[in-house]
Design a protein around this motif. Sequence first.
Motif, PDB file in Angstrom:
ATOM      1  N   THR A 232     -13.369  42.644 -12.976  1.00 30.01           N
ATOM      2  CA  THR A 232     -11.969  42.911 -12.646  1.00 30.01           C
ATOM      3  C   THR A 232     -11.375  41.674 -11.994  1.00 30.01           C
ATOM      4  O   THR A 232     -11.938  41.138 -11.025  1.00 30.01           O
ATOM      5  N   TYR A 233     -10.256  41.218 -12.534  1.00 31.47           N
ATOM      6  CA  TYR A 233      -9.595  40.031 -12.000  1.00 31.47           C
ATOM      7  C   TYR A 233      -8.673  40.426 -10.846  1.00 31.47           C
ATOM      8  O   TYR A 233      -7.876  41.359 -10.958  1.00 31.47           O
ATOM      9  N   HIS A 234      -8.801  39.702  -9.742  1.00 31.31           N
ATOM     10  CA  HIS A 234      -7.920  39.881  -8.594  1.00 31.31           C
ATOM     11  C   HIS A 234      -7.365  38.504  -8.245  1.00 31.31           C
ATOM     12  O   HIS A 234      -8.078  37.647  -7.725  1.00 31.31           O
ATOM     13  N   GLY A 235      -6.125  38.279  -8.560  1.00 32.88           N
ATOM     14  CA  GLY A 235      -5.551  36.976  -8.287  1.00 32.88           C
ATOM     15  C   GLY A 235      -4.089  36.943  -8.678  1.00 32.88           C
ATOM     16  O   GLY A 235      -3.477  37.974  -9.002  1.00 32.88           O
ATOM     17  N   GLU A 236      -3.539  35.754  -8.668  1.00 31.92           N
ATOM     18  CA  GLU A 236      -2.123  35.609  -8.979  1.00 31.92           C
ATOM     19  C   GLU A 236      -1.861  35.859 -10.457  1.00 31.92           C
ATOM     20  O   GLU A 236      -2.768  35.835 -11.289  1.00 31.92           O
ATOM     21  N   GLY A 237      -0.577  36.075 -10.759  1.00 35.63           N
ATOM     22  CA  GLY A 237      -0.182  36.305 -12.139  1.00 35.63           C
ATOM     23  C   GLY A 237       0.293  37.726 -12.363  1.00 35.63           C
ATOM     24  O   GLY A 237       0.025  38.621 -11.553  1.00 35.63           O
ATOM     25  N   ALA A 238       1.010  37.925 -13.453  1.00 32.26           N
ATOM     26  CA  ALA A 238       1.531  39.246 -13.773  1.00 32.26           C
ATOM     27  C   ALA A 238       1.758  39.370 -15.272  1.00 32.26           C
ATOM     28  O   ALA A 238       1.988  38.371 -15.968  1.00 32.26           O
TER      29      ALA A 238
ATOM     30  N   GLN B 185       3.557  40.851 -25.366  1.00 34.96           N
ATOM     31  CA  GLN B 185       3.234  40.736 -23.951  1.00 34.96           C
ATOM     32  C   GLN B 185       2.184  39.657 -23.712  1.00 34.96           C
ATOM     33  O   GLN B 185       1.486  39.218 -24.625  1.00 34.96           O
ATOM     34  N   GLY B 186       2.096  39.258 -22.451  1.00 36.59           N
ATOM     35  CA  GLY B 186       1.109  38.269 -22.059  1.00 36.59           C
ATOM     36  C   GLY B 186       0.954  38.280 -20.554  1.00 36.59           C
ATOM     37  O   GLY B 186       1.732  38.919 -19.832  1.00 36.59           O
ATOM     38  N   PHE B 187      -0.057  37.592 -20.080  1.00 32.10           N
ATOM     39  CA  PHE B 187      -0.321  37.480 -18.652  1.00 32.10           C
ATOM     40  C   PHE B 187       0.126  36.099 -18.212  1.00 32.10           C
ATOM     41  O   PHE B 187      -0.408  35.083 -18.666  1.00 32.10           O
ATOM     42  N   GLU B 188       1.115  36.054 -17.321  1.00 34.67           N
ATOM     43  CA  GLU B 188       1.737  34.780 -16.947  1.00 34.67           C
ATOM     44  C   GLU B 188       1.431  34.383 -15.510  1.00 34.67           C
ATOM     45  O   GLU B 188       1.471  35.206 -14.596  1.00 34.67           O
ATOM     46  N   ILE B 189       1.123  33.112 -15.350  1.00 38.42           N
ATOM     47  CA  ILE B 189       1.025  32.497 -14.023  1.00 38.42           C
ATOM     48  C   ILE B 189       2.017  31.339 -14.023  1.00 38.42           C
ATOM     49  O   ILE B 189       1.829  30.352 -14.736  1.00 38.42           O
ATOM     50  N   LYS B 190       3.076  31.478 -13.238  1.00 38.60           N
ATOM     51  CA  LYS B 190       4.130  30.470 -13.233  1.00 38.60           C
ATOM     52  C   LYS B 190       3.747  29.271 -12.376  1.00 38.60           C
ATOM     53  O   LYS B 190       3.014  29.396 -11.387  1.00 38.60           O
ATOM     54  N   SER B 191       4.271  28.129 -12.767  1.00 38.70           N
ATOM     55  CA  SER B 191       4.077  26.917 -11.986  1.00 38.70           C
ATOM     56  C   SER B 191       4.754  27.081 -10.619  1.00 38.70           C
ATOM     57  O   SER B 191       5.786  27.745 -10.498  1.00 38.70           O
ATOM     58  N   ALA B 192       4.174  26.472  -9.602  1.00 36.78           N
ATOM     59  CA  ALA B 192       4.749  26.534  -8.256  1.00 36.78           C
ATOM     60  C   ALA B 192       6.103  25.845  -8.206  1.00 36.78           C
ATOM     61  O   ALA B 192       6.945  26.171  -7.357  1.00 36.78           O
ATOM     62  N   THR B 193       6.313  24.909  -9.100  1.00 40.04           N
ATOM     63  CA  THR B 193       7.601  24.228  -9.210  1.00 40.04           C
ATOM     64  C   THR B 193       8.183  24.511 -10.592  1.00 40.04           C
ATOM     65  O   THR B 193       7.431  24.681 -11.558  1.00 40.04           O
ATOM     66  N   PRO B 194       9.514  24.576 -10.732  1.00 37.66           N
ATOM     67  CA  PRO B 194      10.127  24.849 -12.037  1.00 37.66           C
ATOM     68  C   PRO B 194       9.617  23.869 -13.089  1.00 37.66           C
ATOM     69  O   PRO B 194       9.515  22.665 -12.853  1.00 37.66           O
ATOM     70  N   SER B 195       9.242  24.408 -14.242  1.00 36.34           N
ATOM     71  CA  SER B 195       8.651  23.568 -15.284  1.00 36.34           C
ATOM     72  C   SER B 195       8.953  24.131 -16.666  1.00 36.34           C
ATOM     73  O   SER B 195       9.049  25.339 -16.853  1.00 36.34           O
ATOM     74  N   LYS B 196       9.077  23.233 -17.615  1.00 31.86           N
ATOM     75  CA  LYS B 196       9.273  23.608 -19.013  1.00 31.86           C
ATOM     76  C   LYS B 196       7.988  23.414 -19.806  1.00 31.86           C
ATOM     77  O   LYS B 196       7.981  23.509 -21.042  1.00 31.86           O
TER      78      LYS B 196
END
Length: 288
Positions: free
Chosen positions: A60-66, A79-90
């Motif tokens: 079971t994964y416990h961490g950042e992302g949604a 759908q997908g599991f996303e972890i966004k960059s801490a700073t805005p990024s393309k």
Amino acid sequence: MKKFWTLCAALLSVATAASAQTTMSCCTKPAAGQAATETFAMLASNTDFSGGHDAPLPYTYHGEGAMVKFKTADGQTGQGFEIKSATPSKKYLFVIHEWWGLNDYIKKEAATFARELPGVNVIALDLYDGKVATTPDEAGKYMQAVKTDRAQNIIRGAMQYAGQDAQFASVGWCFGGGWSLQTAWLAGPKAVGSVVYYGMPEKDVAKLKTLNTDVLGIFASEDKWINPEVVAQFQKDMAAAKKKVTIKSYTADHAFANPSNPKYNEKFAADAHAATVAYLRKSFKLKA
């Protein structure tokens, strides 16, 4: 490296006069109109192939992302599991699961890449539309059920979700390795990198000619499915298409980078992962 696979190689039915037996071969070219990924998916009916994949241990994964959802051109939702960059990024890295589906192991892989590639958004795509296998039998059925059009719509939908100015790289294992290469093709001029872990290469040179990026291919010399002959042909096809491919081959078996697989090789997996991260950092032009 880590998680493992997603499609491998292929076959064609060879009927004998008395009995219709099916012979699987990695080197068989797709039938007319048949995608390389579909040809690869047929391996799921090969008991030798499916029998070589032990079910993953519970995790079971416990961490950042949604989980995120996005519209697809066929009127459905991807759908997908996303972890966004801490700073805005393309900059976006698409992580594509092996034949088990988007399970918590893949989410962990996505998190690892997010940590090692600061400034890059990471999305682990779900090409199974929510289905996750826990047995080889389930995995084989799900892999065979994937339709090329639907998978392409999911990938394109994720690209639209990322935005028109986004840059894309991809990485995948086995089933996902084949789709990582297809993702680079679908991204067109927005593609900056593609990593293929023992996945089925594209055999259509005309399609390879349209790639906007080079490719890093990671293979195992003892792989019975994506074997050295398949890899050699891929190199020839890329040369014919005038595209660059870097091949790293290890004296190991299929899925050697998957820690839950009996054939896992920690040393080779770590080396392959380091090469992958270095390649992706260069592809995205990340600062040291």
